[in-house]
Design a protein around this motif. Structure first.
Motif, short mmCIF file in Angstrom:
data_model
loop_
_atom_site.label_atom_id
_atom_site.label_comp_id
_atom_site.label_asym_id
_atom_site.label_seq_id
_atom_site.Cartn_x
_atom_site.Cartn_y
_atom_site.Cartn_z
N LEU A 169 -14.37 7.16 -11.79
CA LEU A 169 -15.18 6.00 -11.39
C LEU A 169 -15.02 4.98 -12.48
O LEU A 169 -15.16 3.68 -12.10
CB LEU A 169 -16.75 6.45 -11.09
N ASP A 170 -15.21 5.45 -13.62
CA ASP A 170 -14.88 4.45 -14.82
C ASP A 170 -13.66 3.81 -14.57
O ASP A 170 -13.53 2.40 -14.84
CB ASP A 170 -15.40 4.85 -16.14
N ASP A 171 -12.81 4.67 -14.42
CA ASP A 171 -11.33 3.91 -14.07
C ASP A 171 -11.13 2.97 -13.17
O ASP A 171 -10.53 1.80 -13.24
CB ASP A 171 -10.30 4.85 -14.20
N ILE A 172 -11.90 3.21 -12.17
CA ILE A 172 -11.70 2.69 -10.79
C ILE A 172 -12.57 1.12 -10.87
O ILE A 172 -12.15 0.23 -10.69
CB ILE A 172 -12.41 3.33 -9.65
N GLU A 173 -13.84 1.28 -11.77
CA GLU A 173 -14.42 0.11 -12.12
C GLU A 173 -13.80 -0.99 -13.05
O GLU A 173 -13.55 -2.22 -12.60
CB GLU A 173 -15.64 0.65 -12.87
N ASP A 174 -12.69 -0.41 -13.80
CA ASP A 174 -11.91 -1.41 -14.61
C ASP A 174 -10.92 -2.04 -13.68
O ASP A 174 -10.64 -3.10 -13.68
CB ASP A 174 -11.13 -0.71 -15.69
N MET A 175 -10.51 -1.46 -12.67
CA MET A 175 -9.49 -1.87 -11.71
C MET A 175 -10.24 -3.02 -11.01
O MET A 175 -9.62 -3.89 -10.48
CB MET A 175 -8.84 -0.94 -11.05
N LEU A 183 -13.99 6.77 -3.51
CA LEU A 183 -13.02 6.43 -4.30
C LEU A 183 -11.60 6.30 -3.53
O LEU A 183 -10.98 5.48 -3.49
CB LEU A 183 -12.66 7.56 -5.34
N LEU A 184 -11.43 7.13 -2.60
CA LEU A 184 -10.21 6.89 -1.74
C LEU A 184 -10.22 5.81 -1.00
O LEU A 184 -9.43 4.89 -0.81
CB LEU A 184 -9.93 8.24 -0.80
N ASP A 185 -11.30 5.26 -0.46
CA ASP A 185 -11.35 3.99 0.33
C ASP A 185 -11.08 2.76 -0.56
O ASP A 185 -10.35 2.15 -0.27
CB ASP A 185 -12.77 3.96 1.00
N ILE A 186 -11.34 2.97 -1.72
CA ILE A 186 -11.32 2.01 -2.69
C ILE A 186 -9.81 1.89 -3.30
O ILE A 186 -9.02 0.71 -2.93
CB ILE A 186 -12.02 2.02 -4.03
N THR A 187 -9.02 2.98 -3.48
CA THR A 187 -7.77 3.22 -3.62
C THR A 187 -6.98 2.72 -2.53
O THR A 187 -5.93 1.91 -2.52
CB THR A 187 -7.29 4.42 -4.04
N ASP A 188 -7.34 2.72 -1.07
CA ASP A 188 -6.56 2.39 -0.11
C ASP A 188 -6.65 0.80 0.16
O ASP A 188 -5.80 0.33 0.26
CB ASP A 188 -7.27 2.86 1.33
N VAL A 189 -7.82 0.04 -0.62
CA VAL A 189 -7.85 -1.22 -0.36
C VAL A 189 -6.81 -1.95 -1.57
O VAL A 189 -6.06 -2.60 -1.28
CB VAL A 189 -9.32 -1.66 -0.86
N PHE A 190 -6.78 -1.13 -2.70
CA PHE A 190 -5.96 -1.47 -3.68
C PHE A 190 -4.38 -1.56 -3.29
O PHE A 190 -3.49 -2.50 -3.75
CB PHE A 190 -6.20 -0.95 -5.01
N THR A 191 -4.17 -0.31 -2.57
CA THR A 191 -2.73 -0.06 -2.14
C THR A 191 -2.41 -1.06 -0.90
O THR A 191 -1.34 -1.60 -1.35
CB THR A 191 -2.75 1.49 -1.50
#
Length: 272
Positions: A149-155, A231-239
């Motif tokens: 979650l901390d890693d995703i927050e940086d992104m 987290l998967l939803d967030i990575t889908d947005v980034f992708t």
């Protein structure tokens, strides 16, 4: 009688029980939901004082030690590292303990730190060991999720500033870790599965249900599941954004190439 002390540790994601069983002389093939039980006889030669000590080893990377001192836990883990490669980098970082107290004058009492019983029954040991093993495995998974979650927050902070310099490799690595946490929780930790003994012994089933509720196994599982889906939803947005950015860049490259070809054609026509 002194209390029976349970100490549980989550060491890794998976342990090959059949590899260990073969070393300790067990001929049977262990299923993924069966713990490997080491009695004081199997612990001879590993511990200086193996009497009244035993251990449950679970395929999802947890070990529950009965009546061990801390240095004896380290001794057993170090011994197992020579047999099972998955334990090579293992350390006792995620830890929990519990006590089983025999008191003939009291009824069965279950609390967060101990359980008091009027008489010993074999299933008490396995049920307590299973719940502690799952609880410590959840601790390890929860810490890993929080780090992610901390890693995703940086992104997200980079995205808020208008930057989207995230490589496909990093996105794939993050997505893989998220799916790994979800898979480990459902498959390896077997949170939704009860020990086999609970299907044939109503008293053991009641005890398991009570300890499962006490240690909040299902609630913690639901929180992990919710976090992994978020987290998967967030990575889908980034992708999607990363692919859209690359698509736009590709379109501009095509436009520039067409323009360059037209310009080259004009220059060639003039020179003629």
């Amino acid at each position: 009688m002194d209390p029976i002390k349970f100490k549980a540790a989550s060491l890794c994601n998976e342990i090959n029980l059949n590899q260990l069983a073969k070393h300790f002389g067990f001929e049977k093939k262990f299923q993924w939901d069966e713990p490997l039980f080491l009695s004081s006889n199997q612990l001879k030669g590993i511990l200086k004082l193996p009497e009244n000590k035993s251990a449950y080893i679970f395929s999802f990377g947890s070990i529950v030690f009965l009546n061990f001192e801390h240095h004896e836990m380290v001794d057993l883990v170090d011994y197992l590292k020579n047999i099972e490669k998955e334990l090579f980098n293992a350390s006792i970082d995620y830890f929990d303990d519990y006590s089983l107290i025999l008191d003939p004058d009291e009824d069965v009492t279950v609390s967060y730190d101990y359980m008091s019983i009027p008489e010993l029954k074999d299933f008490y040991f396995e049920i307590i060991a299973v719940v502690l093993a799952k609880s410590t495995a959840l601790d390890r998974i929860e810490v890993g999720i929080n780090i992610l979650l901390d890693d995703i927050e940086d992104m997200i902070h980079f995205l808020e500033k208008g930057h989207l310099n995230i490589s496909d490799e990093r996105l794939a690595r993050v997505s893989g870790k998220i799916l790994g946490f979800k898979y480990n929780t459902i498959s390896y930790v077997m949170l939704l599965d009860k020990p086999d003994i609970t299907w044939v012994n109503e008293e053991s089933q009641n005890l398991y249900n009570e300890l499962e509720k006490l240690f909040e196994l299902r609630d913690r599982y639901e929180k992990i599941r919710h976090k992994t889906e978020t987290l998967l939803d967030i990575t889908d947005v980034f992708t999607s954004l990363a692919h859209a950015k690359r698509g736009t860049r590709l379109e501009w490259m095509v436009i520039i190439l067409i323009f360059a070809e037209i310009l080259l054609s004009i220059i060639m026509y003039i020179w003629k």
